[in-house]
Write a protein that holds these residues in place. Structure first.
Motif, PDB file in Angstrom:
ATOM      1  N   ARG A   1      -9.876   3.385 -11.385  1.00 44.52           N
ATOM      2  CA  ARG A   1      -8.435   3.654 -11.497  1.00 44.52           C
ATOM      3  C   ARG A   1      -8.174   5.091 -11.922  1.00 44.52           C
ATOM      4  O   ARG A   1      -7.325   5.792 -11.352  1.00 44.52           O
ATOM      5  CB  ARG A   1      -7.793   2.673 -12.478  1.00 44.52           C
ATOM      6  CG  ARG A   1      -6.307   2.937 -12.724  1.00 44.52           C
ATOM      7  CD  ARG A   1      -5.708   1.933 -13.694  1.00 44.52           C
ATOM      8  NE  ARG A   1      -6.364   1.923 -14.978  1.00 44.52           N
ATOM      9  CZ  ARG A   1      -6.172   2.834 -15.939  1.00 44.52           C
ATOM     10  NH1 ARG A   1      -5.335   3.849 -15.730  1.00 44.52           N
ATOM     11  NH2 ARG A   1      -6.799   2.727 -17.096  1.00 44.52           N
TER      12      ARG A   1
ATOM     13  N   LEU B   1       1.767   1.568  -0.900  1.00 41.04           N
ATOM     14  CA  LEU B   1       2.735   2.001  -1.910  1.00 41.04           C
ATOM     15  C   LEU B   1       3.139   3.466  -1.734  1.00 41.04           C
ATOM     16  O   LEU B   1       4.281   3.848  -2.002  1.00 41.04           O
ATOM     17  CB  LEU B   1       2.149   1.816  -3.311  1.00 41.04           C
ATOM     18  CG  LEU B   1       2.120   0.409  -3.900  1.00 41.04           C
ATOM     19  CD1 LEU B   1       1.406   0.430  -5.242  1.00 41.04           C
ATOM     20  CD2 LEU B   1       3.535  -0.143  -4.071  1.00 41.04           C
TER      21      LEU B   1
ATOM     22  N   ALA C   1      -8.501   1.509  -0.060  1.00 40.97           N
ATOM     23  CA  ALA C   1      -7.541   0.825  -0.938  1.00 40.97           C
ATOM     24  C   ALA C   1      -6.209   0.741  -0.207  1.00 40.97           C
ATOM     25  O   ALA C   1      -5.277   1.513  -0.469  1.00 40.97           O
ATOM     26  CB  ALA C   1      -7.409   1.577  -2.249  1.00 40.97           C
ATOM     27  N   GLN C   2      -6.106  -0.177   0.723  1.00 40.27           N
ATOM     28  CA  GLN C   2      -4.944  -0.226   1.606  1.00 40.27           C
ATOM     29  C   GLN C   2      -3.671  -0.648   0.872  1.00 40.27           C
ATOM     30  O   GLN C   2      -2.571  -0.241   1.259  1.00 40.27           O
ATOM     31  CB  GLN C   2      -5.234  -1.152   2.786  1.00 40.27           C
ATOM     32  CG  GLN C   2      -6.324  -0.596   3.693  1.00 40.27           C
ATOM     33  CD  GLN C   2      -6.662  -1.502   4.853  1.00 40.27           C
ATOM     34  OE1 GLN C   2      -6.852  -2.703   4.689  1.00 40.27           O
ATOM     35  NE2 GLN C   2      -6.730  -0.936   6.042  1.00 40.27           N
ATOM     36  N   GLU C   3      -3.809  -1.448  -0.191  1.00 40.96           N
ATOM     37  CA  GLU C   3      -2.620  -1.808  -0.970  1.00 40.96           C
ATOM     38  C   GLU C   3      -2.019  -0.568  -1.632  1.00 40.96           C
ATOM     39  O   GLU C   3      -0.795  -0.398  -1.677  1.00 40.96           O
ATOM     40  CB  GLU C   3      -2.975  -2.852  -2.030  1.00 40.96           C
ATOM     41  CG  GLU C   3      -3.531  -4.165  -1.483  1.00 40.96           C
ATOM     42  CD  GLU C   3      -5.031  -4.120  -1.281  1.00 40.96           C
ATOM     43  OE1 GLU C   3      -5.609  -3.019  -1.387  1.00 40.96           O
ATOM     44  OE2 GLU C   3      -5.626  -5.182  -1.022  1.00 40.96           O
ATOM     45  N   ALA C   4      -2.877   0.297  -2.131  1.00 36.27           N
ATOM     46  CA  ALA C   4      -2.397   1.535  -2.748  1.00 36.27           C
ATOM     47  C   ALA C   4      -1.799   2.466  -1.703  1.00 36.27           C
ATOM     48  O   ALA C   4      -0.776   3.125  -1.952  1.00 36.27           O
ATOM     49  CB  ALA C   4      -3.544   2.226  -3.478  1.00 36.27           C
TER      50      ALA C   4
ATOM     51  N   LYS D   1       1.092   3.607 -10.333  1.00 33.97           N
ATOM     52  CA  LYS D   1       1.160   2.338  -9.610  1.00 33.97           C
ATOM     53  C   LYS D   1       0.120   2.269  -8.495  1.00 33.97           C
ATOM     54  O   LYS D   1      -0.508   1.230  -8.279  1.00 33.97           O
ATOM     55  CB  LYS D   1       2.560   2.147  -9.038  1.00 33.97           C
ATOM     56  CG  LYS D   1       3.627   1.825 -10.075  1.00 33.97           C
ATOM     57  CD  LYS D   1       4.984   1.613  -9.411  1.00 33.97           C
ATOM     58  CE  LYS D   1       6.050   1.236 -10.427  1.00 33.97           C
ATOM     59  NZ  LYS D   1       7.381   1.054  -9.782  1.00 33.97           N
ATOM     60  N   ALA D   2      -0.052   3.377  -7.786  1.00 38.59           N
ATOM     61  CA  ALA D   2      -1.035   3.395  -6.693  1.00 38.59           C
ATOM     62  C   ALA D   2      -2.451   3.232  -7.230  1.00 38.59           C
ATOM     63  O   ALA D   2      -3.279   2.520  -6.634  1.00 38.59           O
ATOM     64  CB  ALA D   2      -0.911   4.693  -5.906  1.00 38.59           C
TER      65      ALA D   2
ATOM     66  N   GLU E   1      -3.351   1.646  -9.959  1.00 40.10           N
ATOM     67  CA  GLU E   1      -3.502   0.231 -10.334  1.00 40.10           C
ATOM     68  C   GLU E   1      -3.730  -0.631  -9.098  1.00 40.10           C
ATOM     69  O   GLU E   1      -4.569  -1.538  -9.102  1.00 40.10           O
ATOM     70  CB  GLU E   1      -2.265  -0.246 -11.095  1.00 40.10           C
ATOM     71  CG  GLU E   1      -2.144   0.282 -12.510  1.00 40.10           C
ATOM     72  CD  GLU E   1      -3.148  -0.350 -13.461  1.00 40.10           C
ATOM     73  OE1 GLU E   1      -3.844  -1.306 -13.071  1.00 40.10           O
ATOM     74  OE2 GLU E   1      -3.221   0.116 -14.617  1.00 40.10           O
ATOM     75  N   ALA E   2      -2.984  -0.357  -8.049  1.00 39.94           N
ATOM     76  CA  ALA E   2      -3.135  -1.138  -6.815  1.00 39.94           C
ATOM     77  C   ALA E   2      -4.512  -0.943  -6.192  1.00 39.94           C
ATOM     78  O   ALA E   2      -5.055  -1.856  -5.558  1.00 39.94           O
ATOM     79  CB  ALA E   2      -2.047  -0.746  -5.815  1.00 39.94           C
ATOM     80  N   ALA E   3      -5.094   0.250  -6.382  1.00 39.55           N
ATOM     81  CA  ALA E   3      -6.396   0.536  -5.785  1.00 39.55           C
ATOM     82  C   ALA E   3      -7.501  -0.346  -6.342  1.00 39.55           C
ATOM     83  O   ALA E   3      -8.501  -0.602  -5.659  1.00 39.55           O
ATOM     84  CB  ALA E   3      -6.743   2.008  -5.989  1.00 39.55           C
TER      85      ALA E   3
ATOM     86  N   ALA F   1      -6.818  -3.434  -7.779  1.00 42.16           N
ATOM     87  CA  ALA F   1      -6.395  -4.839  -7.792  1.00 42.16           C
ATOM     88  C   ALA F   1      -7.383  -5.663  -6.973  1.00 42.16           C
ATOM     89  O   ALA F   1      -7.829  -5.256  -5.907  1.00 42.16           O
ATOM     90  CB  ALA F   1      -4.991  -4.960  -7.222  1.00 42.16           C
TER      91      ALA F   1
END
Length: 322
Positions: A310, A274, A268-271, A287-288, A290-292, A294
């Motif tokens: 999540r 963050l 989960a690189q987006e997380a 937030k992390a 949620e990003a995981a 996305a």
């Protein structure tokens, strides 16, 4: 099961040469191979056994840690030095399957096992992994299937240790008919869009010899979590593994890996982005998480896995940051 010839290799090099031949299969613990042979998925004429080879089940705690590919999940899960330095890996190993299977299943076999999708495992369905033209899970029974990377094949990768090893940035030393090489685990797993009939990049006859884990950084913390329908033996619905480095209340490095949600263990690189450089706090965890998830594309029956993933990421992050 069709008749076959059993060959007891005298070395990994000999095993590599033998299994590179058509109609040959490699056997270590044999947990997955024998299942596939009983189910008629694989019918090798020759089975090459390496289970008896000495010296390939050793564990050197390091750092860096070196684990022989024939080390069983039971041995890994109970190893005190690994529990101290690489707790997420031991958590993944000790939580897999049943005590009986963990005594037989090897680390190399766990990484290389084939998917448990029922459409792939049944002879009656000529799915894409079996050379057909259709993924039956897309419109069929898909409540346990993938929520990411589902365009070609909706299976989930079954390796719990693969999820943890990706979080640690491990590498795999292999032996093949043409020599040895080292494969970063980020390059080991293969998405169906690249080759739907394979799950990894191993060539014909190529065998994992050793798994190498880099030394933990000062301030590193790692946690593996999974959620199942029942506490006894069951395949996970979702898995989450986090590996953080925290210094002075700030996150210096982060890896978050999701398992059982994609045809390969998924970072989960987006997380991660963050988290890196941020200070630890409750809002950041939410937030992390949620990003995981996305970008998830759940199927008709498995949207529940998005929330589960999540929550598993949240729980793993909270524990790692505690």
């Amino acid at each position: 099961m069709r008749p076959f010839t059993l060959v007891r290799a005298r070395s990994l090099e000999e095993a590599a040469r033998e299994t590179a031949r058509p109609d040959a299969a490699l056997k270590a613990g044999g947990v997955d191979l024998l299942d596939r042979m009983k189910e008629g998925i694989d019918s090798p004429k020759t089975v090459v056994s390496i289970a008896h080879l000495p010296g390939h089940s050793a564990i050197e705690a390091g750092p860096p840690a070196k684990i022989g590919a024939l080390a069983t999940l039971a041995k890994i899960g109970s190893h005190a030095a690994l529990q101290a330095g690489y707790p997420a890996l031991t958590q993944a190993a000790v939580g897999a399957a049943t005590p009986q299977i963990r005594q037989m299943a090897t680390l190399g076999g766990n990484l290389c096992q084939r998917p448990r999708c029922w459409y792939y495992r049944l002879e009656e369905f000529d799915c894409r992994k079996n050379g057909g033209t259709e993924c039956f899970a897309r419109e069929g029974e898909n409540r346990f299937h993938a929520i990411f990377d589902t365009s070609t094949c909706c299976c989930v990768h079954p390796s719990a240790t693969g999820t943890a090893l990706l979080a640690y940035g491990a590498s795999l030393d292999t032996v093949g008919p043409h020599g040895k090489r080292t494969i970063p685990i980020e390059q080991f797993f293969t998405l169906p869009t690249a080759d739907v009939q394979r799950e990894n990049v191993l060539g014909a006859g190529e065998i994992i010899e050793t798994v190498v884990l880099p030394a933990p950084s000062p301030g590193s913390r790692s946690v593996y979590k999974k959620l199942k329908e029942k506490e006894s033996f069951d395949w996970p619905l979702v898995e989450a593994c986090v590996n953080l480095t925290i210094e002075g209340g700030a996150i210096r490095a982060a890896r978050i890996v999701l398992g059982s949600v994609s045809p390969v263990p998924r970072r989960a690189q987006e997380a991660e982005a963050l988290l890196i450089g941020a200070r630890v706090n409750t809002e950041l965890i939410a937030k992390a998480a949620e990003a995981a998830v996305a970008g998830a594309t759940p199927l008709a029956q498995n949207a529940y896995k998005v929330r589960m993933a999540r929550v598993m990421v949240e729980r793993a992050l909270r524990e790692a940051m505690a």
